[in-house]
Design an enzyme around this catalytic site. Structure first.
Site, short mmCIF file in Angstrom:
data_model
loop_
_atom_site.label_atom_id
_atom_site.label_comp_id
_atom_site.label_asym_id
_atom_site.label_seq_id
_atom_site.Cartn_x
_atom_site.Cartn_y
_atom_site.Cartn_z
N ASP A 64 5.90 -40.79 -22.43
CA ASP A 64 6.50 -41.96 -21.79
C ASP A 64 5.47 -42.94 -21.27
O ASP A 64 5.71 -44.14 -21.23
CB ASP A 64 7.40 -41.53 -20.63
CG ASP A 64 8.78 -41.15 -21.11
OD1 ASP A 64 8.95 -40.91 -22.33
OD2 ASP A 64 9.70 -41.11 -20.27
N CYS B 256 6.48 -32.52 -21.47
CA CYS B 256 6.77 -33.81 -20.83
C CYS B 256 8.26 -34.11 -20.83
O CYS B 256 9.04 -33.43 -21.48
CB CYS B 256 5.92 -34.90 -21.47
SG CYS B 256 4.17 -34.61 -21.02
N LYS C 292 11.48 -35.67 -21.58
CA LYS C 292 12.74 -35.35 -22.30
C LYS C 292 12.62 -34.15 -23.19
O LYS C 292 13.62 -33.66 -23.72
CB LYS C 292 13.21 -36.51 -23.19
CG LYS C 292 13.85 -37.61 -22.50
CD LYS C 292 12.82 -38.58 -22.01
CE LYS C 292 11.63 -38.59 -22.91
NZ LYS C 292 10.38 -38.86 -22.25
N CYS D 129 1.38 -35.49 -16.28
CA CYS D 129 0.76 -36.29 -15.21
C CYS D 129 1.12 -35.74 -13.83
O CYS D 129 2.25 -35.32 -13.57
CB CYS D 129 1.15 -37.75 -15.35
SG CYS D 129 0.53 -38.43 -16.91
N SER E 70 10.95 -44.25 -13.99
CA SER E 70 10.03 -43.13 -14.16
C SER E 70 10.06 -42.32 -12.88
O SER E 70 10.42 -42.83 -11.82
CB SER E 70 8.64 -43.72 -14.38
OG SER E 70 7.66 -42.77 -14.05
#
Ligand SMILES: CC(C)(O)[C@@H](O)C(=O)O
Ligand SMILES: [Mg+2]
Length: 554
Positions: A80, A121, A123, A193, A470
């Site tokens: 993303d 990550c 989805k 992240c 986000s």
């Protein structure tokens, strides 16, 4: 034991099928054992996935140790962060459906007996779980784990820092060299992240829902412990198969409620609402948006990881991880400790010897950041079917806010206005036609929210959208407004300068015009036909439902 794989491997009629397994290099003995699919989202384009081949290899070792035949199968996965701010983000949420369909397809086509899901990550986590729920096989999830935070001048940084630095740079608060300094240092390792963004949120909730072994949510990607966890997950899937414990035994209404309770304590990404609704729907559960408020009213917010506060996933890990959070909320009976998990033990047994090692990172239940949970669902005349806000990342002063609307029909128009300093303190930025159908694909508005935060406007400007955010977004960012503008939702009738009233403690969001005028505008309202798309996105647009239903395909 009767196995699913019998239909591809047993009997003289299946000699052709077996010969293809022999072509793959499997030995006769290997074909006498259960076929364990390891769904790995390894790729060279996602930092959270660039080492999943190694994680999947560790799972394989565990499966082999315990008598199974591991078979690795790839999955796609969108980063993303790389897709952010352009048309690429329209593919992000739709990719969840491709992943779910792929898991279903590969497992059924090849007669797999059990699954180990290896996502990391955003989805990819719900996508794999949704696919697995259609199969109801024994299933374990083991993620890649979080990235370490970046260290710069004694400060911990992560991806939200660089998104916000762009806003600060636009407002001339930092120069290009300073921006570059941040850009280089925020993402120092592989992994998802480092804040409580969507990836880590979903990985933590996979643990809370019981589908992953203890430690999965927070053990850093670069710690060797991650590989041991993957080996244990591979070993354990064979135990689940032997004991016939399937994903439907793990994911139930009660375990979804446990996950929502942890969500509220942790202060997870707003996307967890979409994904938990979609997971519940695949499981056939009757879970709606109201349940989030009901749980959020009771479960206090105990953690302020980035972007809500200074801590990162490694801090949560060192403080005892998800088990320690569960332990805190269990002191007030806010989770069901009796539920079975993939460890083969109950939640209560899993956390028996865990302690909260740092009351700064995981607040004591008696001393929470707030008495209510991290997320809230707002309702009102512009969100009759609800909207979502991460209230734990909203400045105290913005919990109640009334101001004039500045209306944009796309993220791109809004970001131009923000960068050109057209947004003033007090304003409420409206970004519409970015919903699941309108976008299509419900983009994450991380650039607008970060630009506002980086310019110091998060304490005076709110943002309302039928798109989503986000996990790195903070401020009074209210998303998932349903029904969306493209479907005739009242967010579409807001005009520039209209007064909007936001009252998060009262769960309300309203356009302040008279009832007559509201009705008149609604009667006249014809949604704009914009954002023409082709191919998969066009197909997605036809099938996707509203965000209050998890934006699932119907
Ligand atoms: C890029 C991010 C931060 O991962 C975002 O996609 C999120 O949803 O949290
Ligand atoms: Mg995301």
């Amino acid at each position: 034991m009767k196995l699913n794989s019998d239909k591809v491997l047993r009997g003289s009629e299946r000699a052709p099928n077996r010969s293809l397994f022999y072509a793959l290099g499997y030995s006769k003995e290997q074909l006498n054992r259960p076929l364990i699919g390891i769904i790995s989202a390894y790729s060279e384009i996602v930092p959270g996935h660039m080492y999943l081949d190694k994680v999947a290899d560790s799972v394989k070792a565990g499966v082999l140790m315990n008598g199974g035949t591991p078979i690795t199968i790839p999955s796609i996965g969108v980063c993303d962060g790389i897709a952010m701010g352009h048309i690429g983000m329209k593919y992000s949420l739709p990719s969840r459906e491709i992943i779910a369909d792929s898991v279903e397809t590969m497992a059924i086509a090849h007669g797999l007996d059990a699954l180990v899901l290896v996502p990391n990550c955003d989805k990819i986590v719900p996508g794999m779980i949704m696919g697995a729920l259609r199969l109801n096989l024994p299933t374990i999830l083991v993620s890649g784990g979080p990235m370490l935070s970046g260290k710069n001048k004694g400060k911990e940084l992560s991806l939200s820092s660089v998104f916000e630095a762009v806003g600060a740079n636009k407002a001339n608060l930092i120069n290009d060299e300073q921006l570059y300094e941040i850009e280089k240092s925020v993402c120092p390792t592989c992994g998802s992240c480092a804040g409580m963004y969507t990836a880590n949120s979903m990985n933590c909730l996979s643990e809370a829902i019981g589908l992953a072994l203890p430690g999965n949510g927070t053990t850093p990607a670069v710690y060797s412990e991650r590989y041991r966890l993957a080996k244990e997950s591979g070993f354990q899937i064979m135990e689940l198969l032997k004991n016939d414990i399937r994903i439907n035994d793990i994911i139930t209404e009660k375990s979804v409620k446990n996950a929502i309770a942890c969500d509220m304590a942790l202060g997870c990404s707003t996307n967890t609402v979409l994904h938990l609704l979609a997971i519940a729907s695949e499981r056939g559960l009757d879970i709606d948006l109201d349940i989030f408020n009901k749980i959020s009213e009771k479960v206090p917010n105990l953690c302020h990881l980035a972007p809500a506060g200074p801590h990162h996933m490694e801090d949560l890990y060192l403080s005892g991880g998800i088990g320690a959070v569960e332990k805190e909320i269990s002191k007030k009976g806010l989770i069901d400790l009796s539920l079975i998990t993939v460890s083969g033990k109950s939640v209560g047994e899993n956390i028996k010897n865990i302690e909260n090692k740092n009351n700064e990172v995981i607040r004591d239940i008696e001393n929470p950041y707030s008495k209510v949970g991290g997320l809230a669902i707002l309702f009102g005349n512009i969100a009759t079917k609800g909207a979502v806000v991460k209230r734990s990342a909203v400045d105290e002063s913005m919990l109640k806010h009334t101001g004039p609307a500045r209306v944009y029909n796309s993220e791109d128009d809004a970001i131009k206005a923000i960068y050109n300093s057209q947004i003033k303190p007090g304003d409420i930025v409206i970004i519409r036609y970015e919903g699941p159908k309108g976008g299509p694909g419900m983009r994450e508005m991380l650039n607008p929210t970060s630009a506002l935060a980086g310019m110091g406007l998060d304490k005076s400007v709110a943002l309302i959208t039928d798109g989503r955010f986000s996990g790195a977004s903070r401020g009074a960012s209210i998303g998932h407004v349903s029904p969306e503008a493209a479907l005739g939702g009242p967010i579409g009738i807001i005009e520039d300068g209209d007064i909007i009233e936001i009252d998060i403690p009262s769960y309300s969001i309203n356009l302040k015009i008279s009832d007559e005028e509201f009705k008149e505008r609604i009667d006249k309202f014809i949604p704009l036909e914009i954002n023409k798309v082709n191919g998969w996105l066009n197909r997605y647009r036809r099938l996707v439902t509203s965000s209050d239903k998890g934006a699932i395909l119907k």
